[in-house]
Design a protein around this motif. Structure first.
Motif, PDB file in Angstrom:
ATOM      1  N   TYR A  18    -109.796 167.976  25.329  1.00  0.00           N
ATOM      2  CA  TYR A  18    -108.674 167.607  26.182  1.00  0.00           C
ATOM      3  C   TYR A  18    -109.174 167.125  27.542  1.00  0.00           C
ATOM      4  O   TYR A  18    -108.776 166.070  28.033  1.00  0.00           O
ATOM      5  CB  TYR A  18    -107.714 168.792  26.326  1.00  0.00           C
ATOM      6  CG  TYR A  18    -106.552 168.529  27.255  1.00  0.00           C
ATOM      7  CD1 TYR A  18    -105.562 167.612  26.908  1.00  0.00           C
ATOM      8  CD2 TYR A  18    -106.443 169.190  28.468  1.00  0.00           C
ATOM      9  CE1 TYR A  18    -104.502 167.358  27.759  1.00  0.00           C
ATOM     10  CE2 TYR A  18    -105.388 168.946  29.317  1.00  0.00           C
ATOM     11  CZ  TYR A  18    -104.414 168.038  28.956  1.00  0.00           C
ATOM     12  OH  TYR A  18    -103.366 167.781  29.797  1.00  0.00           O
ATOM     13  N   LEU A  22    -109.043 163.314  29.254  1.00  0.00           N
ATOM     14  CA  LEU A  22    -108.523 163.013  30.589  1.00  0.00           C
ATOM     15  C   LEU A  22    -109.560 162.266  31.428  1.00  0.00           C
ATOM     16  O   LEU A  22    -109.226 161.323  32.158  1.00  0.00           O
ATOM     17  CB  LEU A  22    -108.098 164.300  31.296  1.00  0.00           C
ATOM     18  CG  LEU A  22    -106.871 165.009  30.733  1.00  0.00           C
ATOM     19  CD1 LEU A  22    -106.626 166.307  31.492  1.00  0.00           C
ATOM     20  CD2 LEU A  22    -105.648 164.108  30.774  1.00  0.00           C
ATOM     21  N   GLN A  25    -109.723 158.740  30.333  1.00  0.00           N
ATOM     22  CA  GLN A  25    -108.515 158.049  30.780  1.00  0.00           C
ATOM     23  C   GLN A  25    -108.646 157.671  32.261  1.00  0.00           C
ATOM     24  O   GLN A  25    -108.325 156.546  32.648  1.00  0.00           O
ATOM     25  CB  GLN A  25    -107.298 158.936  30.556  1.00  0.00           C
ATOM     26  CG  GLN A  25    -105.980 158.251  30.828  1.00  0.00           C
ATOM     27  CD  GLN A  25    -104.811 159.169  30.521  1.00  0.00           C
ATOM     28  OE1 GLN A  25    -104.990 160.359  30.258  1.00  0.00           O
ATOM     29  NE2 GLN A  25    -103.628 158.618  30.559  1.00  0.00           N
ATOM     30  N   GLU A  60    -102.612 162.954  24.739  1.00  0.00           N
ATOM     31  CA  GLU A  60    -103.554 162.313  25.657  1.00  0.00           C
ATOM     32  C   GLU A  60    -104.381 161.242  24.946  1.00  0.00           C
ATOM     33  O   GLU A  60    -104.622 160.175  25.505  1.00  0.00           O
ATOM     34  CB  GLU A  60    -104.472 163.346  26.316  1.00  0.00           C
ATOM     35  CG  GLU A  60    -103.751 164.263  27.277  1.00  0.00           C
ATOM     36  CD  GLU A  60    -103.033 163.515  28.391  1.00  0.00           C
ATOM     37  OE1 GLU A  60    -103.590 162.545  28.946  1.00  0.00           O
ATOM     38  OE2 GLU A  60    -101.893 163.908  28.711  1.00  0.00           O
TER      39      GLU A  60
END
Length: 137
Positions: A18, A22, A25, A60
């Motif tokens: 996770y 992020l 991203q 995500e």
């Protein structure tokens, strides 16, 4: 520190999918050119690794992946961490295995001769009495 953090030598953030998602991203990195199709299978009653993490991870990933290669999230209502490999098969419930089999046949062309064994007595029989399965849950 928690057990997972200790497993990763106190550097869990470097391995947490996770958090890595992020980071990619934020850096506007294009991972989807190098990723195979992804399907996440998870039980909603999993207390070992709560399903909220799988939902967040899928969301995500889908924010940074192309629309033609979305992450598929398959949630199994009421299933715990061990249901797909223990309680489910003992109760002749092979939803997870069938879903996995079907995903693999969609993703590859090497399994065109394979089919799910619908009438296999071993697949369709309970391996353990229902009260024992319930006690295990």
């Amino acid at each position: 520190r928690d057990l997972v953090d200790r497993i990763f030598g106190g550097k869990k953030e470097g391995f947490d999918p996770y958090l890595l998602t992020l980071k990619c991203q934020r850096e506007n990195r294009k991972l989807d050119d190098h990723l195979p199709p992804i399907c996440i299978y998870h039980g909603t009653a999993d207390k070992t690794a709560p399903s909220v993490g799988a939902v967040q991870f899928a969301n995500e990933l889908n924010k940074i992946l192309r629309d033609d290669n979305p992450v598929v999230l398959k949630l199994y209502k009421g299933w715990s961490h061990t249901d797909p490999i223990l309680e489910g098969p003992m109760d002749a419930d092979h939803r997870f295995h069938r879903d996995l089999f079907e995903s693999i046949t969609r993703w590859t062309d090497s399994t065109t001769q394979l089919s799910w064994p619908e009438d296999d007595p071993i697949i369709n029989s309970h391996l353990c009495p229902w009260p024992c399965i319930q006690a295990g849950r």
